[in-house]
Structures are given as C-alpha cells and as structure tokens.
Design a protein around this motif. Structure first.
Motif, mmCIF file in Angstrom:
data_model
loop_
_atom_site.group_PDB
_atom_site.id
_atom_site.type_symbol
_atom_site.label_atom_id
_atom_site.label_comp_id
_atom_site.label_asym_id
_atom_site.label_seq_id
_atom_site.Cartn_x
_atom_site.Cartn_y
_atom_site.Cartn_z
ATOM 1 N N LEU A 129 0.557 -1.383 -0.482
ATOM 2 C CA LEU A 129 -0.071 -0.008 -0.255
ATOM 3 C C LEU A 129 1.071 1.089 0.250
ATOM 4 O O LEU A 129 2.031 0.986 0.499
ATOM 5 C CB LEU A 129 -0.816 -0.265 1.393
ATOM 6 N N ILE A 130 0.010 2.211 -0.322
ATOM 7 C CA ILE A 130 1.425 3.945 -0.568
ATOM 8 C C ILE A 130 0.582 4.924 0.220
ATOM 9 O O ILE A 130 -0.493 4.947 0.683
ATOM 10 C CB ILE A 130 1.436 4.707 -2.309
ATOM 11 N N THR A 131 1.205 5.348 1.189
ATOM 12 C CA THR A 131 0.875 6.060 1.836
ATOM 13 C C THR A 131 1.066 6.997 1.786
ATOM 14 O O THR A 131 2.472 7.702 1.477
ATOM 15 C CB THR A 131 1.202 5.612 3.197
ATOM 16 N N THR A 132 0.763 8.485 2.038
ATOM 17 C CA THR A 132 0.691 9.957 1.938
ATOM 18 C C THR A 132 0.206 11.150 3.148
ATOM 19 O O THR A 132 -0.863 10.185 3.516
ATOM 20 C CB THR A 132 0.343 10.837 0.755
ATOM 21 N N THR A 133 1.244 11.396 3.748
ATOM 22 C CA THR A 133 0.308 12.261 4.848
ATOM 23 C C THR A 133 0.428 13.469 4.882
ATOM 24 O O THR A 133 1.564 13.910 3.990
ATOM 25 C CB THR A 133 1.353 11.810 5.819
ATOM 26 N N SER A 134 0.096 14.533 5.342
ATOM 27 C CA SER A 134 -0.131 16.335 4.748
ATOM 28 C C SER A 134 -0.406 16.353 6.060
ATOM 29 O O SER A 134 -1.690 16.385 6.311
ATOM 30 C CB SER A 134 -0.909 16.279 3.885
ATOM 31 N N VAL A 135 0.106 17.293 6.084
ATOM 32 C CA VAL A 135 -0.663 18.393 7.502
ATOM 33 C C VAL A 135 -1.655 20.242 7.105
ATOM 34 O O VAL A 135 -0.976 20.755 6.221
ATOM 35 C CB VAL A 135 0.588 19.031 8.867
ATOM 36 N N ILE A 136 -2.471 20.167 7.661
ATOM 37 C CA ILE A 136 -3.094 20.746 6.723
ATOM 38 C C ILE A 136 -4.366 22.403 7.839
ATOM 39 O O ILE A 136 -4.430 21.743 8.723
ATOM 40 C CB ILE A 136 -4.460 20.522 5.862
ATOM 41 N N SER A 137 -3.362 23.016 7.682
ATOM 42 C CA SER A 137 -4.035 24.493 8.177
ATOM 43 C C SER A 137 -5.504 24.189 8.306
ATOM 44 O O SER A 137 -6.386 24.687 7.239
ATOM 45 C CB SER A 137 -3.685 25.333 8.055
ATOM 46 N N GLY A 138 -6.887 24.633 10.167
ATOM 47 C CA GLY A 138 -7.684 23.505 9.541
ATOM 48 C C GLY A 138 -8.531 24.894 8.929
ATOM 49 O O GLY A 138 -9.868 24.876 9.019
ATOM 50 N N LYS A 139 -7.465 26.690 8.641
ATOM 51 C CA LYS A 139 -8.957 27.426 8.351
ATOM 52 C C LYS A 139 -8.951 27.417 6.675
ATOM 53 O O LYS A 139 -10.109 28.241 6.732
ATOM 54 C CB LYS A 139 -7.368 29.131 8.456
ATOM 55 N N ASN A 140 -8.124 26.726 6.723
ATOM 56 C CA ASN A 140 -8.612 26.470 5.213
ATOM 57 C C ASN A 140 -9.053 25.135 4.529
ATOM 58 O O ASN A 140 -9.327 24.958 3.378
ATOM 59 C CB ASN A 140 -7.662 25.947 4.156
ATOM 60 N N VAL A 141 -10.131 24.549 5.730
ATOM 61 C CA VAL A 141 -11.456 23.416 5.476
ATOM 62 C C VAL A 141 -11.901 23.353 5.717
ATOM 63 O O VAL A 141 -12.437 24.389 6.606
ATOM 64 C CB VAL A 141 -10.304 22.221 6.529
ATOM 65 N N SER A 142 -13.212 23.581 4.228
ATOM 66 C CA SER A 142 -14.758 23.886 4.801
ATOM 67 C C SER A 142 -15.561 22.455 4.868
ATOM 68 O O SER A 142 -14.841 21.395 4.847
ATOM 69 C CB SER A 142 -14.558 24.021 2.831
ATOM 70 N N VAL A 143 -16.881 22.829 5.260
ATOM 71 C CA VAL A 143 -17.382 21.420 5.052
ATOM 72 C C VAL A 143 -17.109 20.943 3.866
ATOM 73 O O VAL A 143 -17.610 19.229 4.030
ATOM 74 C CB VAL A 143 -19.267 21.821 5.474
ATOM 75 N N GLU A 144 -17.267 21.060 2.761
ATOM 76 C CA GLU A 144 -17.351 20.256 1.824
ATOM 77 C C GLU A 144 -16.702 19.554 1.531
ATOM 78 O O GLU A 144 -15.834 18.224 1.673
ATOM 79 C CB GLU A 144 -16.992 21.094 0.997
#
Length: 290
Positions: A123-138
């Motif tokens: 299996l191929i794993t990717t990880t990322s850290v995302i700023s919550g202010k850029n995350v929408s309900v969609e």
C-alpha cells in the motif's frame, strides 16, 4: 428565565437566554450561538441534545452561557480534565504514548506491528498537515462522508468540527492500493498544547477489510505522532473498541455533563445514556467535587 442546578451543597445560577438569540460566543476552539449549539440526538425514539462538537472533537469546553441556552436534556461529553465542570463517566480516553521508546519496543506490540506492516507493504501512504482555517465542510465530507452516514454523524457535527479546527491544524493520512483504490482516509486534530494528536475519524474501504485498515491507520498515526515530536496519540473513547487495546498505554478519565428533568423519558429509560454513562446522582451536577 432563571434556572438552578444543584451542585452538592452549592447552587449555580445562570440566566437562560431566549431561543434564537443571535449573540455569538467563543470559548477556546469553539464558537456558537443559541441556534447552532444543540444537535438533536436520539435514544431509540427519545429526543435529547448534544453539542455541535460531540462526534468529532476532543475536549469540549462549557460555560455558564452555554449551559443556560442549551435545550434539555443536554449531554456534553469530553470536558477537559482541567476544567472545573463535569463529572467522570463510565468510559475513558485511550492514549498511545507514541513518544516513548517503551511503546515501540514492547515485544507483543512489536511483533503485531511487523505483521501488520508486512500485510500492508504494497500500500502507498501519503500524509499532509493542513491548516484548519482552509478546510471547508465540503472538504470534510470528501474525506469522511461515507463514515458519517454509517455512524449517523449529523451535518451540524461536521460543521462543529470545521468550527473547532479553524485555529488548529489537522493531519490527513491517505492510503492507496497499487491499482489506485483509496483504502483509507484518516483525519486527526493536532493539539500541540497537549502534545497530542487526536484521532477524529477514519473512513476505510470494506473491499480491503483483509488489510485491517482501521488498525493500520492507528499504526500510521502513532508513527507520525512519534516522528513529529508529539507525545500521545489519542484514540478517543475505548470501552467499546477492543482492537484499540493493542495501542493503549494510558487511560484518561472522560468528564461529562448531563442536564435533565428527573421525569423526562430519557431519565426514565434505564438503557439511555443518562444511565449507561452516568450515575443518576450526578445528573445536573455542574461542577466537580474534586
């Protein structure tokens, strides 16, 4: 309207606010008003209320304003351990001390992890850290919409998650099969002030059930926790999830608050959360005694 809740020998008085009051409140990572605070929940066909952060967020703070405006019966789970509010309930958080070498070197755990990694080596794993202010309900529905439908997570609780993370980061782990299939999506909230990574939800494909994707996600999140300087991966409540025992090194009590009339159908049903999670003598107890 004035409401009173008994706290052993003390009485806490708070002023109820009119329903529909648009006044906005902020507390730690939470914001709300009288219209969006409460989420309808059901035990069988009995209606009660939880908060908008109930399903997906850790450490839900409360305040006198929140208590006053909530519809009843109202249950708030996972109040911070350092808060003066709430009482311990019949469940606990499972913490993984991933920042400890002892965790990774324990023989049985070490063997099980090697077996799991061998099972998932293609299996191929990717990880990322995302700023919550850029995350929408969609965005959140794209990550976990099937999971939310399967576990009856309300739209308002997804909105509550987006509210909670607006000043935090999230960890997104995705695992793909060699043919491009998405095997799992795991989302955690980073809590640097607690040196914790909190596992909010994991959506995985049942076509890959033989890979134990839920357990593999816990392993991946635990490794990320250790590799990035955090001490603990928080698995959330553990009493109903036996597979988490492989990971758990520490238990943390969960504190909660239950506001109800003694003659409400929820209080009279001994199979309801008021009885399975609380002792009746702590209903309407606002503050801790210790």
């Amino acid at each position: 309207m004035r409401m009173q809740f008994t706290e052993n020998q003390e009485t806490l008085e708070v002023h109820d606010q009119a329903q529909g009051d648009p006044e906005h409140f902020d507390l730690e990572h939470q914001s709300w008003n009288a219209e969006n605070l409460c989420v309808e929940s059901y035990h069988e066909d009995i209606l009660y209320y939880t908060s908008r952060w109930d399903a997906l967020c850790p450490y839900v703070n409360v305040s006198p304003e929140m208590i006053a405006m909530a519809q009843k019966p109202f249950i708030v789970y996972a109040i911070p351990p350092e808060s003066p509010y709430g009482v311990p309930i019949n469940d606990k958080y499972g913490l993984v001390h991933a920042g400890s070498e002892e965790f990774w070197n324990e023989p049985r755990r070490c063997r099980k992890f090697k077996e799991l990694e061998k099972l998932c080596k293609d299996l191929i794993t990717t990880t990322s850290v995302i700023s919550g202010k850029n995350v929408s309900v969609e965005d959140v529905y794209a990550m976990g919409g099937e999971h939310f439908a399967n576990y009856y997570i309300h739209d308002q609780e997804v909105e509550g998650f987006v509210d909670y993370i607006r000043d935090l980061d999230i960890l997104l782990i995705q695992v793909h099969a060699p043919n491009g299939d998405l095997v799992l999506t795991d989302v955690s909230i980073l809590l640097p002030e607690r040196s914790q990574v909190y596992g909010s939800f994991c959506q995985w494909s049942r076509d890959y059930k033989n890979k134990s994707p839920g357990i593999y996600a816990c392993l991946l999140a635990s490794r990320w926790t250790a590799d990035n300087g955090y001490q603990y991966y928080n698995l959330g409540p553990v009493d109903d999830y036996g597979y988490k025992a492989l990971f758990v090194t520490n238990h943390e009590p969960i504190f909660a608050l239950a506001l109800t009339d003694a003659d409400h159908p929820l209080a009279l049903d001994t199979t309801s959360p008021l009885h399975t999670d609380f002792k009746p003598e702590v209903w309407n107890q606002i503050r801790r005694t210790t």
